[in-house]
Design an enzyme around this catalytic site. Structure first.
Site, mmCIF file in Angstrom:
data_model
loop_
_atom_site.group_PDB
_atom_site.id
_atom_site.type_symbol
_atom_site.label_atom_id
_atom_site.label_comp_id
_atom_site.label_asym_id
_atom_site.label_seq_id
_atom_site.Cartn_x
_atom_site.Cartn_y
_atom_site.Cartn_z
ATOM 1 N N ASP A 53 -3.693 1.964 -8.564
ATOM 2 C CA ASP A 53 -2.790 2.375 -7.502
ATOM 3 C C ASP A 53 -2.829 3.882 -7.275
ATOM 4 O O ASP A 53 -2.680 4.358 -6.152
ATOM 5 C CB ASP A 53 -1.359 1.942 -7.837
ATOM 6 C CG ASP A 53 -1.132 0.446 -7.581
ATOM 7 O OD1 ASP A 53 -2.020 -0.191 -6.979
ATOM 8 O OD2 ASP A 53 -0.076 -0.071 -7.984
ATOM 9 N N GLY A 54 -3.027 4.661 -8.347
ATOM 10 C CA GLY A 54 -3.093 6.115 -8.200
ATOM 11 C C GLY A 54 -4.236 6.545 -7.305
ATOM 12 O O GLY A 54 -4.091 7.455 -6.477
#
Length: 276
Positions: A53-54
């Site tokens: 997700d980062g």
């Protein structure tokens, strides 16, 4: 079709892996080019984000409304759409090729995710502005209490003594807000969540607000170190008395969906509820 490939700087990927990825894309008649955010945005139809997700959050901040396909090499991966198991590389590349082939033939959907725009005002002048897909956090830069005046729309809500406060989108409700006791909100819901962090008020609870209303935070502290954090990736020092105004951004993040898994089954699988 032309893809830009961005990969996580925190996950060591052998060049052989990237070569296989590009060969996989080439095998369906598409083209791929590496995407390095510091070098500007290439002319592409879609971005492929490899990581977690980062990596997706970093890509979304750079490419604005260019569609993004997320390939998850991380843990939860709520933003990503394709799981890649490095222990089952051959099988995973086969699934990836099938997904790329579907995309090349237009067999995919776009999820439009609302972004928020934090604006910092100091002495009645705007000094900073950016956008976030997940959340905006105002907190003490050191482990000391801060006081946060909260306004939603034109209404004064209250003064919260706490470690900080999180303003998250519906998309970001499964991030930092969740770990601080915030609710899980379906990502297509037009709301923002205000979640206090370790409040000293026993009556303090997360709040849900329509995302067409501005949220304003005025930070006070008995020390001079305050911090604004955007998506956990961009930080800015705040002065006492600064106003942080969070409003709906003018553009969305477009996430590519090839798999048809609905939100609640996805949530149950990611949170491992079925095996509890």
């Amino acid at each position: 079709m032309r893809f830009g490939i961005i990969r996580s700087p925190y996950k060591p990927l052998a060049e052989a892996f990237i070569e296989k990825m590009m060969a996989c894309i080439d095998s369906v008649g598409a083209a791929a080019v590496p995407f390095y955010p510091d070098n500007g945005i290439p002319e592409v139809d879609m971005i492929i984000s490899i990581g977690g997700d980062g990596t997706m959050l970093a890509a979304a901040r750079q490419v604005k409304e260019i569609p993004i396909l997320g390939i998850n090499l991380g843990h939860l991966g709520f933003l990503t759409n394709i799981e890649f198991d490095c222990c089952k590389e051959k099988e995973s590349f086969l699934k990836l090729r099938q997904a790329i082939l579907k995309i090349a033939h237009g067999q995919y959907k776009i999820d439009q995710r609302c972004r928020i725009e934090p604006v910092v005002r100091r002495n009645n002048a705007e000094i900073a502005c950016c956008t976030a897909l997940n959340d905006v956090v105002i907190k003490g830069a050191i482990a000391k209490l801060v006081r946060l005046q909260l306004f939603i729309g034109e209404e004064y809500v209250g003064n919260f003594p706490a470690d900080g406060i999180i303003i998250s989108t519906a998309t970001g409700s499964t991030g930092y807000s969740l770990s601080c006791g915030g609710p899980i909100i379906p990502p297509d819901t037009d709301v923002n969540i205000v979640t206090p962090i370790s409040s000293h008020l026993l009556t303090a609870r997360p709040l849900v607000a329509c995302n067409n209303k501005e949220i304003k935070i005025v930070a006070e502290a008995y020390h001079s170190k305050l911090l604004l954090s955007v998506d956990g990736q961009m930080d800015m020092d705040l002065d006492i008395g600064d106003e942080v105004i969070v409003r709906k951004a003018k553009f969305t993040t477009n996430l590519v969906r090839v798999n048809e898994e609905a939100f609640y089954p996805l949530l149950a699988r990611k949170m491992n509820w079925a095996n509890c």
